[in-house]
Design a protein around this motif. Structure first.
Motif, PDB file in Angstrom:
ATOM      1  N   SER A 274       7.354  28.291 -16.198  1.00  0.00           N
ATOM      2  CA  SER A 274       7.182  28.747 -14.815  1.00  0.00           C
ATOM      3  C   SER A 274       8.356  29.644 -14.411  1.00  0.00           C
ATOM      4  O   SER A 274       9.458  29.533 -14.949  1.00  0.00           O
ATOM      5  N   ASP A 275       8.083  30.499 -13.455  1.00  0.00           N
ATOM      6  CA  ASP A 275       9.141  31.376 -12.937  1.00  0.00           C
ATOM      7  C   ASP A 275      10.306  30.559 -12.388  1.00  0.00           C
ATOM      8  O   ASP A 275      11.462  30.919 -12.537  1.00  0.00           O
TER       9      ASP A 275
ATOM     10  N   ASP B 151       5.791  29.093  -6.831  1.00  0.00           N
ATOM     11  CA  ASP B 151       6.725  29.112  -7.955  1.00  0.00           C
ATOM     12  C   ASP B 151       6.948  30.509  -8.526  1.00  0.00           C
ATOM     13  O   ASP B 151       7.527  30.657  -9.599  1.00  0.00           O
ATOM     14  N   SER B 152       6.485  31.538  -7.823  1.00  0.00           N
ATOM     15  CA  SER B 152       6.694  32.900  -8.317  1.00  0.00           C
ATOM     16  C   SER B 152       8.178  33.248  -8.261  1.00  0.00           C
ATOM     17  O   SER B 152       8.931  32.703  -7.445  1.00  0.00           O
TER      18      SER B 152
END
Length: 116
Positions: A46-47, A72-73
């Motif tokens: 995940s980012d 979660d970007s």
């Protein structure tokens, strides 16, 4: 300076390192590229995980493939972190201002109650 290289840029990082070597930059600046494999990060990490790993290890992220949408970007994670930093600086400023205006114990108590 250490860069965490996103999995889709491994080849480009090698090319970039070669160019930096050829033009002599590596004699002036210490640059290191760390791949996801070396960092033991999964390709689909995940980012948020990538950002946290990079921050904990004082790395800059070299990417062209991170998500810009969702909680979660990378964009949201970085924005959230900036907001936390701004809040922290705000409280530091408020405390500094308050401390310069103290005259009695009741002033101290009043300020602490306002801050928390």
């Amino acid at each position: 300076m250490t860069f965490l290289v996103d999995f889709n840029l491994d080849g480009y990082a090698l090319l970039f390192l070669g160019i930096l070597t050829k033009i002599g930059w590596l004699e002036l600046v210490s640059i290191r590229f760390v791949t996801f494999r070396e960092a033991r990060l999964l390709m689909d990490a995940s980012d948020r995980l990538v950002w946290c790993y990079a921050q904990e290890n004082q790395m800059m992220i070299l990417t062209a493939n991170r998500n810009m949408k969702g909680e979660d970007s990378l964009k949201q994670v970085m924005l959230h972190r900036k907001i936390q930093q701004i809040r922290f600086l705000y409280w530091q400023l408020q405390i500094s201002i308050a401390l310069t205006n103290l005259t009695t114990e009741s002033d101290v108590l009043s300020i602490l109650l306002r801050l928390f």
